[in-house]
Design a protein around this motif. Sequence first.
Motif, PDB file in Angstrom:
ATOM      1  N   GLU A   1       0.795  -1.232   0.000  1.00  0.00           N
ATOM      2  CA  GLU A   1       0.000   0.000   0.000  1.00  0.00           C
ATOM      3  C   GLU A   1       0.823   1.277   0.000  1.00  0.00           C
ATOM      4  O   GLU A   1       0.265   2.356  -0.082  1.00  0.00           O
ATOM      5  N   GLY A   2       2.147   1.183   0.108  1.00  0.00           N
ATOM      6  CA  GLY A   2       2.980   2.378   0.111  1.00  0.00           C
ATOM      7  C   GLY A   2       4.442   1.998   0.003  1.00  0.00           C
ATOM      8  O   GLY A   2       4.782   0.846  -0.255  1.00  0.00           O
ATOM      9  N   GLN A   3       5.302   2.987   0.226  1.00  0.00           N
ATOM     10  CA  GLN A   3       6.740   2.744   0.199  1.00  0.00           C
ATOM     11  C   GLN A   3       7.415   3.553   1.294  1.00  0.00           C
ATOM     12  O   GLN A   3       6.875   4.562   1.747  1.00  0.00           O
ATOM     13  N   ARG A   4       8.586   3.084   1.735  1.00  0.00           N
ATOM     14  CA  ARG A   4       9.399   3.784   2.735  1.00  0.00           C
ATOM     15  C   ARG A   4      10.848   3.760   2.281  1.00  0.00           C
ATOM     16  O   ARG A   4      11.276   2.806   1.626  1.00  0.00           O
ATOM     17  N   PRO A   5      11.621   4.773   2.701  1.00  0.00           N
ATOM     18  CA  PRO A   5      13.057   4.757   2.376  1.00  0.00           C
ATOM     19  C   PRO A   5      13.754   3.624   3.130  1.00  0.00           C
ATOM     20  O   PRO A   5      13.349   3.255   4.238  1.00  0.00           O
ATOM     21  N   CYS A   6      14.783   3.085   2.536  1.00  0.00           N
ATOM     22  CA  CYS A   6      15.586   2.052   3.203  1.00  0.00           C
ATOM     23  C   CYS A   6      16.213   2.628   4.463  1.00  0.00           C
ATOM     24  O   CYS A   6      16.655   3.779   4.484  1.00  0.00           O
ATOM     25  N   ALA A   7      16.240   1.829   5.506  1.00  0.00           N
ATOM     26  CA  ALA A   7      16.872   2.241   6.767  1.00  0.00           C
ATOM     27  C   ALA A   7      18.393   2.252   6.596  1.00  0.00           C
ATOM     28  O   ALA A   7      18.944   1.537   5.751  1.00  0.00           O
ATOM     29  N   ASP A   8      19.058   3.064   7.415  1.00  0.00           N
ATOM     30  CA  ASP A   8      20.521   3.101   7.376  1.00  0.00           C
ATOM     31  C   ASP A   8      21.081   1.704   7.594  1.00  0.00           C
ATOM     32  O   ASP A   8      20.610   0.959   8.460  1.00  0.00           O
ATOM     33  N   GLY A   9      22.072   1.345   6.802  1.00  0.00           N
ATOM     34  CA  GLY A   9      22.699   0.039   6.940  1.00  0.00           C
ATOM     35  C   GLY A   9      22.031  -1.050   6.111  1.00  0.00           C
ATOM     36  O   GLY A   9      22.487  -2.194   6.124  1.00  0.00           O
ATOM     37  N   TYR A  10      20.943  -0.724   5.449  1.00  0.00           N
ATOM     38  CA  TYR A  10      20.235  -1.697   4.604  1.00  0.00           C
ATOM     39  C   TYR A  10      20.275  -1.222   3.158  1.00  0.00           C
ATOM     40  O   TYR A  10      20.509  -0.054   2.880  1.00  0.00           O
TER      41      TYR A  10
END
Length: 162
Positions: free
Chosen positions: A145-154
Amino acid sequence: RERCTDTTTFCFGGNVTDVKPGFFATPEQLPETGPGYSGELECPAGSKCVRGGRIKCDSAASYCGAGSTGTTAVDAGHYAIPEFVEGEVHSGYIDQTPGPAGYYCEFGIKRECTDPTKYCPAEATYPVPVSEGHFAIPEGGPRFEGQRPCADGYTCARGQQV
């Protein structure tokens, strides 16, 4: 016409009356003439009524509210709601509703957004590609249903965070 044997008129109390737009003629065995029409009823949601006849609205691309004389196109990002009647799959499409997040709607049909490289916000008309450096949410879920930025280190690849 006086016999009230077509759907455009009905006979009641000795009078011949035209069926109103958005209504359909009700059949009955008339004592003086045999089969005919003796009244009218408002066209129910899920049908359109034209010239006293009732026609089911069976295309998901449009719907018919109560008293309809024609169909109304389903808006982009919305899907048609069928009316369910006992013994039938549905009796026609009666309204529309906005597509929820995790689905996209095309031609009045709601479809799941299951490709992890795409997501579908509310009222989507097509799946949206996940941006580079982002992952689809819910991550690994059945519908996105959406998107998020990759977390630091991933890192993110093909809509998934790894």
